[in-house]
Design a protein around this motif. Sequence first.
Motif, PDB file in Angstrom:
ATOM      1  N   CYS A 286      44.736  46.613  33.650  1.00 31.40           N
ATOM      2  CA  CYS A 286      43.481  47.184  33.698  1.00 31.40           C
ATOM      3  C   CYS A 286      42.412  46.075  34.192  1.00 31.40           C
ATOM      4  O   CYS A 286      41.423  46.575  34.617  1.00 31.40           O
ATOM      5  CB  CYS A 286      43.099  47.631  32.250  1.00 31.40           C
ATOM      6  SG  CYS A 286      43.844  49.067  31.572  1.00 31.40           S
ATOM      7  N   VAL A 287      42.756  44.905  33.805  1.00 27.67           N
ATOM      8  CA  VAL A 287      41.671  43.907  34.595  1.00 27.67           C
ATOM      9  C   VAL A 287      41.896  43.882  36.153  1.00 27.67           C
ATOM     10  O   VAL A 287      41.081  43.737  36.730  1.00 27.67           O
ATOM     11  CB  VAL A 287      42.342  42.502  34.108  1.00 27.67           C
ATOM     12  CG1 VAL A 287      41.241  41.312  34.884  1.00 27.67           C
ATOM     13  CG2 VAL A 287      41.820  42.218  32.587  1.00 27.67           C
ATOM     14  N   MET A 288      43.154  44.276  36.634  1.00 26.35           N
ATOM     15  CA  MET A 288      43.313  44.443  37.817  1.00 26.35           C
ATOM     16  C   MET A 288      42.360  45.531  38.599  1.00 26.35           C
ATOM     17  O   MET A 288      41.598  45.409  39.614  1.00 26.35           O
ATOM     18  CB  MET A 288      44.776  44.948  38.242  1.00 26.35           C
ATOM     19  CG  MET A 288      45.092  45.473  39.554  1.00 26.35           C
ATOM     20  SD  MET A 288      46.712  45.952  39.905  1.00 26.35           S
ATOM     21  CE  MET A 288      46.533  47.535  39.155  1.00 26.35           C
ATOM     22  N   LEU A 289      42.235  46.664  37.597  1.00 23.55           N
ATOM     23  CA  LEU A 289      41.233  48.010  38.245  1.00 23.55           C
ATOM     24  C   LEU A 289      40.063  47.428  38.081  1.00 23.55           C
ATOM     25  O   LEU A 289      39.196  47.739  38.973  1.00 23.55           O
ATOM     26  CB  LEU A 289      41.728  49.036  36.992  1.00 23.55           C
ATOM     27  CG  LEU A 289      43.065  49.722  37.316  1.00 23.55           C
ATOM     28  CD1 LEU A 289      43.278  50.969  36.311  1.00 23.55           C
ATOM     29  CD2 LEU A 289      43.230  50.050  38.846  1.00 23.55           C
ATOM     30  N   ALA A 290      39.632  46.616  37.009  1.00 22.78           N
ATOM     31  CA  ALA A 290      38.195  46.101  37.014  1.00 22.78           C
ATOM     32  C   ALA A 290      37.747  45.201  38.163  1.00 22.78           C
ATOM     33  O   ALA A 290      36.607  45.299  38.403  1.00 22.78           O
ATOM     34  CB  ALA A 290      37.844  45.521  35.581  1.00 22.78           C
ATOM     35  N   LEU A 291      38.602  44.410  38.431  1.00 22.28           N
ATOM     36  CA  LEU A 291      38.364  43.467  39.496  1.00 22.28           C
ATOM     37  C   LEU A 291      38.240  44.247  40.826  1.00 22.28           C
ATOM     38  O   LEU A 291      37.243  43.805  41.754  1.00 22.28           O
ATOM     39  CB  LEU A 291      39.483  42.396  39.481  1.00 22.28           C
ATOM     40  CG  LEU A 291      39.525  41.328  38.658  1.00 22.28           C
ATOM     41  CD1 LEU A 291      40.915  40.558  38.579  1.00 22.28           C
ATOM     42  CD2 LEU A 291      38.328  40.604  38.642  1.00 22.28           C
ATOM     43  N   ALA A 292      39.142  44.927  41.198  1.00 27.10           N
ATOM     44  CA  ALA A 292      38.901  46.080  42.216  1.00 27.10           C
ATOM     45  C   ALA A 292      37.668  46.619  42.326  1.00 27.10           C
ATOM     46  O   ALA A 292      37.063  46.829  43.587  1.00 27.10           O
ATOM     47  CB  ALA A 292      40.246  46.872  42.272  1.00 27.10           C
ATOM     48  N   GLU A 293      37.375  47.328  41.241  1.00 28.01           N
ATOM     49  CA  GLU A 293      36.051  47.913  41.236  1.00 28.01           C
ATOM     50  C   GLU A 293      34.805  47.094  41.590  1.00 28.01           C
ATOM     51  O   GLU A 293      34.013  47.217  42.188  1.00 28.01           O
ATOM     52  CB  GLU A 293      35.773  48.780  40.093  1.00 28.01           C
ATOM     53  CG  GLU A 293      36.537  50.093  39.800  1.00 28.01           C
ATOM     54  CD  GLU A 293      36.241  51.045  40.613  1.00 28.01           C
ATOM     55  OE1 GLU A 293      34.906  50.754  41.136  1.00 28.01           O
ATOM     56  OE2 GLU A 293      37.157  52.013  40.956  1.00 28.01           O
ATOM     57  N   LYS A 294      35.029  45.716  40.807  1.00 25.84           N
ATOM     58  CA  LYS A 294      33.855  44.862  41.152  1.00 25.84           C
ATOM     59  C   LYS A 294      33.626  44.191  42.328  1.00 25.84           C
ATOM     60  O   LYS A 294      32.397  44.174  42.842  1.00 25.84           O
ATOM     61  CB  LYS A 294      34.099  43.777  40.003  1.00 25.84           C
ATOM     62  CG  LYS A 294      33.092  42.657  39.964  1.00 25.84           C
ATOM     63  CD  LYS A 294      33.283  41.158  39.284  1.00 25.84           C
ATOM     64  CE  LYS A 294      32.598  40.032  39.481  1.00 25.84           C
ATOM     65  NZ  LYS A 294      32.854  38.925  38.712  1.00 25.84           N
ATOM     66  N   TRP A 295      34.762  44.022  42.976  1.00 25.61           N
ATOM     67  CA  TRP A 295      34.762  43.285  44.440  1.00 25.61           C
ATOM     68  C   TRP A 295      34.830  44.270  45.509  1.00 25.61           C
ATOM     69  O   TRP A 295      34.408  43.844  46.632  1.00 25.61           O
ATOM     70  CB  TRP A 295      35.754  42.468  44.422  1.00 25.61           C
ATOM     71  CG  TRP A 295      35.671  41.154  43.479  1.00 25.61           C
ATOM     72  CD1 TRP A 295      36.011  40.995  42.443  1.00 25.61           C
ATOM     73  CD2 TRP A 295      34.661  40.016  43.781  1.00 25.61           C
ATOM     74  NE1 TRP A 295      35.647  39.851  41.741  1.00 25.61           N
ATOM     75  CE2 TRP A 295      34.547  39.154  42.555  1.00 25.61           C
ATOM     76  CE3 TRP A 295      33.884  39.774  44.886  1.00 25.61           C
ATOM     77  CZ2 TRP A 295      33.907  38.069  42.546  1.00 25.61           C
ATOM     78  CZ3 TRP A 295      32.948  38.432  44.786  1.00 25.61           C
ATOM     79  CH2 TRP A 295      33.005  37.817  43.545  1.00 25.61           C
TER      80      TRP A 295
ATOM     81  N   TYR B  81      42.141  34.814  41.663  1.00 22.82           N
ATOM     82  CA  TYR B  81      41.761  33.346  42.488  1.00 22.82           C
ATOM     83  C   TYR B  81      40.232  33.199  42.672  1.00 22.82           C
ATOM     84  O   TYR B  81      39.657  32.246  42.637  1.00 22.82           O
ATOM     85  CB  TYR B  81      42.321  33.438  43.727  1.00 22.82           C
ATOM     86  CG  TYR B  81      43.963  33.106  43.327  1.00 22.82           C
ATOM     87  CD1 TYR B  81      44.281  31.684  43.237  1.00 22.82           C
ATOM     88  CD2 TYR B  81      44.887  34.161  43.425  1.00 22.82           C
ATOM     89  CE1 TYR B  81      45.860  31.726  42.911  1.00 22.82           C
ATOM     90  CE2 TYR B  81      46.258  33.998  43.028  1.00 22.82           C
ATOM     91  CZ  TYR B  81      46.492  32.853  42.753  1.00 22.82           C
ATOM     92  OH  TYR B  81      48.059  32.499  42.693  1.00 22.82           O
ATOM     93  N   VAL B  82      39.406  34.363  43.033  1.00 23.10           N
ATOM     94  CA  VAL B  82      38.096  34.360  43.408  1.00 23.10           C
ATOM     95  C   VAL B  82      37.285  33.816  42.203  1.00 23.10           C
ATOM     96  O   VAL B  82      36.370  33.154  42.098  1.00 23.10           O
ATOM     97  CB  VAL B  82      37.629  35.441  44.041  1.00 23.10           C
ATOM     98  CG1 VAL B  82      35.969  35.283  44.344  1.00 23.10           C
ATOM     99  CG2 VAL B  82      38.278  35.947  45.340  1.00 23.10           C
ATOM    100  N   GLU B  83      37.724  34.618  40.876  1.00 18.91           N
ATOM    101  CA  GLU B  83      37.126  34.697  39.837  1.00 18.91           C
ATOM    102  C   GLU B  83      37.167  32.849  39.008  1.00 18.91           C
ATOM    103  O   GLU B  83      36.377  32.672  38.453  1.00 18.91           O
ATOM    104  CB  GLU B  83      37.426  35.535  38.755  1.00 18.91           C
ATOM    105  CG  GLU B  83      37.217  37.037  39.225  1.00 18.91           C
ATOM    106  CD  GLU B  83      36.174  37.633  38.743  1.00 18.91           C
ATOM    107  OE1 GLU B  83      35.836  37.428  37.505  1.00 18.91           O
ATOM    108  OE2 GLU B  83      35.157  38.242  39.348  1.00 18.91           O
ATOM    109  N   ALA B  84      38.217  32.557  39.440  1.00 23.43           N
ATOM    110  CA  ALA B  84      38.544  30.966  38.833  1.00 23.43           C
ATOM    111  C   ALA B  84      37.691  30.096  39.612  1.00 23.43           C
ATOM    112  O   ALA B  84      37.591  28.901  39.117  1.00 23.43           O
ATOM    113  CB  ALA B  84      39.983  30.832  39.035  1.00 23.43           C
ATOM    114  N   ASP B  85      37.025  30.365  40.734  1.00 25.83           N
ATOM    115  CA  ASP B  85      36.287  29.385  41.522  1.00 25.83           C
ATOM    116  C   ASP B  85      34.779  29.534  41.157  1.00 25.83           C
ATOM    117  O   ASP B  85      34.221  30.556  41.371  1.00 25.83           O
ATOM    118  CB  ASP B  85      36.389  29.833  43.047  1.00 25.83           C
ATOM    119  CG  ASP B  85      35.596  28.691  44.008  1.00 25.83           C
ATOM    120  OD1 ASP B  85      35.097  27.586  43.250  1.00 25.83           O
ATOM    121  OD2 ASP B  85      35.783  28.914  45.109  1.00 25.83           O
ATOM    122  N   PRO B  86      34.285  28.424  40.339  1.00 24.86           N
ATOM    123  CA  PRO B  86      32.839  28.647  39.932  1.00 24.86           C
ATOM    124  C   PRO B  86      31.719  28.784  41.028  1.00 24.86           C
ATOM    125  O   PRO B  86      30.618  29.570  40.920  1.00 24.86           O
ATOM    126  CB  PRO B  86      32.573  27.269  39.497  1.00 24.86           C
ATOM    127  CG  PRO B  86      33.861  26.935  38.900  1.00 24.86           C
ATOM    128  CD  PRO B  86      34.922  27.350  40.147  1.00 24.86           C
TER     129      PRO B  86
END
Length: 390
Positions: A191-200, A382-387
Amino acid sequence: MKPVGMNNVQVRQYNKALFMALMWRHKQLSKSQLAHLSGLTIPAVSKILQALLDEGKLQHSAALMSARGNSNGSFQLPSDGAWTLCLCIKPTSIELQLADAQLVAQGSYQQISIQAQTPQALLDEIEIVWRQTCKLWPKRRINLALAVHGQVDPVTGVSQHMPQAAWKTPLQMKFLLEEKLGVEVRVDNDCVMLALAEKWLNRNALSEFCVINVDYGIGSSFVINGEIFRGSLYGSGQIGHTIIEPNGARCSCGRQGCLETVASLSALKQAAHQQAPAAPLSSSKQLLAAWQTGEPWIIAWAERSAEAIGLSLYNFLNTLNINQIWLYGRSCTFGENWLHAIVRQIDFNPFDPRDALKSKGTNVHFGQLDRAQQVLGIGYLYVEADPSAG
């Protein structure tokens, strides 16, 4: 709490993070486009771009983004970094989408059927897929991003509980795969996968929204102020385990009457077995096909399940005040009537004037991203992990 302002260094860091977020969403932008999207002046944009170029975060491109006037080209994310193999993992299937260093899809989306009866068998299947991909792209370093059904600790990369698995013990997916394959691995919930897809990938997504996945189980993920909300124990979004019927059926989590026991496709399969105990067990695909042909009891069940989902959502949304909901999963096959039954339960908020709600419209929709884009979403770990990515 005493308010604290930002000094010049913090302002620069914020603006650089903003630019990187814009670049990850758009992949390539001109200086004027960045000025328009950020609200900054061209001289300010030039300074930020130069800093990002010096740090190797961006690279210049000769490609023109506009046919009007003079242009010095555009800017893009570096193209020479590691690629990412995005996988959505279940004991019965692996979905995959390869992405390049800019997280642009390479090759086609695939779904592979597997039968992993043990944790090691599942790891072996993941390794096979990764090695086959590496053979196709021998000059690329290919990291892994895994979306896993069930409860996941994204820090340690441990799959704590996978509901469809034959095993009940935690599986250290990140550690074991990194040791075996020698590449970086990131793991989180599907479900985090889906949220990241929507966000980006969805440019209509708000800074606060939730995704609901109604399938074998019922999961959800919330984005609040632009960030995935996980909670201190990484268990947020467990909408499937909100209690709907306190004296209802026993859930796999050990409690009674969870939403999953009422409104998931596994609940539909149980209901079908109760309808005809002597008949062979029906698959979800067969039951959805029966609904499409007008099977009365499934139509009635779908209506009740939608009402239960809407009631759970109403309680969640009143607490979090989130106004944008995206629905995914095979239960979306039930269509507009199912969606409207959900909406009827959440269409009234006692804290907002009724006419104000009508003017905004009910912001509950079927997700519009295709499955390849959904799977690609897990790569944004990987993007989210980069400040500096925002």
